[in-house]
Write a protein that holds these residues in place. Structure first.
Motif, mmCIF file in Angstrom:
data_model
loop_
_atom_site.group_PDB
_atom_site.id
_atom_site.type_symbol
_atom_site.label_atom_id
_atom_site.label_comp_id
_atom_site.label_asym_id
_atom_site.label_seq_id
_atom_site.Cartn_x
_atom_site.Cartn_y
_atom_site.Cartn_z
ATOM 1 N N GLN A 143 0.843 -1.191 0.000
ATOM 2 C CA GLN A 143 0.000 0.000 0.000
ATOM 3 C C GLN A 143 0.880 1.243 0.000
ATOM 4 O O GLN A 143 1.789 1.372 0.828
ATOM 5 C CB GLN A 143 -0.899 -0.007 1.234
ATOM 6 C CG GLN A 143 -1.779 -1.241 1.344
ATOM 7 C CD GLN A 143 -2.432 -1.382 2.696
ATOM 8 O OE1 GLN A 143 -2.441 -0.451 3.499
ATOM 9 N NE2 GLN A 143 -2.991 -2.554 2.976
ATOM 10 N N ALA A 145 0.571 5.287 0.246
ATOM 11 C CA ALA A 145 -0.236 6.483 0.491
ATOM 12 C C ALA A 145 0.346 7.648 -0.283
ATOM 13 O O ALA A 145 1.557 7.904 -0.226
ATOM 14 C CB ALA A 145 -0.270 6.789 1.984
ATOM 15 N N ARG A 146 -0.515 8.373 -0.997
ATOM 16 C CA ARG A 146 -0.081 9.446 -1.879
ATOM 17 C C ARG A 146 -0.481 10.813 -1.323
ATOM 18 O O ARG A 146 -1.358 10.933 -0.483
ATOM 19 C CB ARG A 146 -0.706 9.244 -3.273
ATOM 20 C CG ARG A 146 -0.291 7.961 -3.949
ATOM 21 C CD ARG A 146 -1.215 7.522 -5.088
ATOM 22 N NE ARG A 146 -1.932 8.572 -5.753
ATOM 23 C CZ ARG A 146 -1.706 8.959 -7.033
ATOM 24 N NH1 ARG A 146 -0.774 8.362 -7.752
ATOM 25 N NH2 ARG A 146 -2.428 9.905 -7.568
ATOM 26 N N ARG A 150 -5.172 9.591 -1.756
ATOM 27 C CA ARG A 150 -5.513 8.241 -2.184
ATOM 28 C C ARG A 150 -4.382 7.269 -1.841
ATOM 29 O O ARG A 150 -3.215 7.655 -1.763
ATOM 30 C CB ARG A 150 -5.811 8.212 -3.679
ATOM 31 C CG ARG A 150 -7.163 8.843 -4.009
ATOM 32 C CD ARG A 150 -7.485 8.812 -5.482
ATOM 33 N NE ARG A 150 -6.858 9.912 -6.192
ATOM 34 C CZ ARG A 150 -7.201 10.304 -7.420
ATOM 35 N NH1 ARG A 150 -8.148 9.653 -8.065
ATOM 36 N NH2 ARG A 150 -6.598 11.323 -8.001
ATOM 37 N N THR A 151 -4.761 6.006 -1.673
ATOM 38 C CA THR A 151 -3.784 4.951 -1.421
ATOM 39 C C THR A 151 -3.824 3.970 -2.582
ATOM 40 O O THR A 151 -4.880 3.389 -2.886
ATOM 41 C CB THR A 151 -4.076 4.206 -0.109
ATOM 42 O OG1 THR A 151 -3.941 5.123 0.985
ATOM 43 C CG2 THR A 151 -3.111 3.047 0.093
#
Length: 210
Positions: A143, A145-146, A150-151
């Motif tokens: 995963q 995270a941005r 959003r992920t």
């Protein structure tokens, strides 16, 4: 080596081969047998991997901020890394054993193409952020995270150990039609004078967005 820095071109990532000169053991002399090595069962063979979940559409550009891999209890911040004045890729700082680096010359995780995240396997204090990469199994989730909130969720479909002298750059870094992710660290045999003789590479593809 001086290479074009055009974002998203796999051939600009050939410089990541030089990471092997930096992502090396810095004197850790624990009693363990070293970082885990990937087994043949998780080789990056699309035919053996079988179908992955339906991929969502690629995301727009947005810098990544954190990487999480629950199956190996990895949870680390990301910092952007680029090239130094001599055209070499700059690894994340060695002193921080829980910091990974996203290569800014590639796409951001979740964009169409191949994004690349690198990290040290260990340092003088012991195991570092990517110490357990070789233990990942097919289907493990990564995963990212941005910055846009959003992920991007990726599914691992292969884990390989390559000798540095035979590193298949075109295969590892080539862009395709999907959003792909590569996680890279050192691995294989270790010698005090030369460090690790290989690189562990995790192949993963975008399967979900949260």
């Amino acid at each position: 080596m001086h290479l074009s820095s055009r974002r998203g071109s796999w051939f600009t990532l050939v410089c990541l081969l030089l990471l092997g000169l930096f992502l090396v053991r810095e004197g850790f002399t624990g009693t363990d047998q070293g970082p885990p090595r990937p087994g043949a069962a998780v080789a990056a063979d699309h035919r053996a991997a079988g179908p992955l979940p339906r991929a969502p559409g690629p995301l727009p550009h947005s810098p990544p901020r954190r990487i999480t891999v629950p199956s190996i209890r990895l949870d680390a911040p990301l910092t952007g890394v680029g090239l130094d004045s001599d055209g070499w890729v700059e690894p994340p700082p060695l002193a921080d054993n829980n910091l990974a680096g996203w290569y800014r010359g590639a796409v951001t995780p979740g964009e169409r193409g191949t994004s690349v995240v690198v990290g040290h396997v260990d340092n003088s204090a012991g195991p570092a952020v990517f110490y357990l990469l070789g233990a990942l199994e097919r289907g493990s989730r990564v995963q990212v995270a941005r910055e846009d909130g959003r992920t991007a969720v990726f599914s691992v479909y292969g884990v390989e150990l390559y000798a540095k002298k035979d590193f298949p750059a075109a295969r590892v870094y080539r862009d395709g039609a999907d959003a792909e992710l590569r996680l890279i660290t050192c691995g294989g045999g270790y010698a005090e004078k030369t460090g690790y003789d290989g690189n562990v590479v995790v192949f993963a593809r975008l399967v979900d967005v949260r």
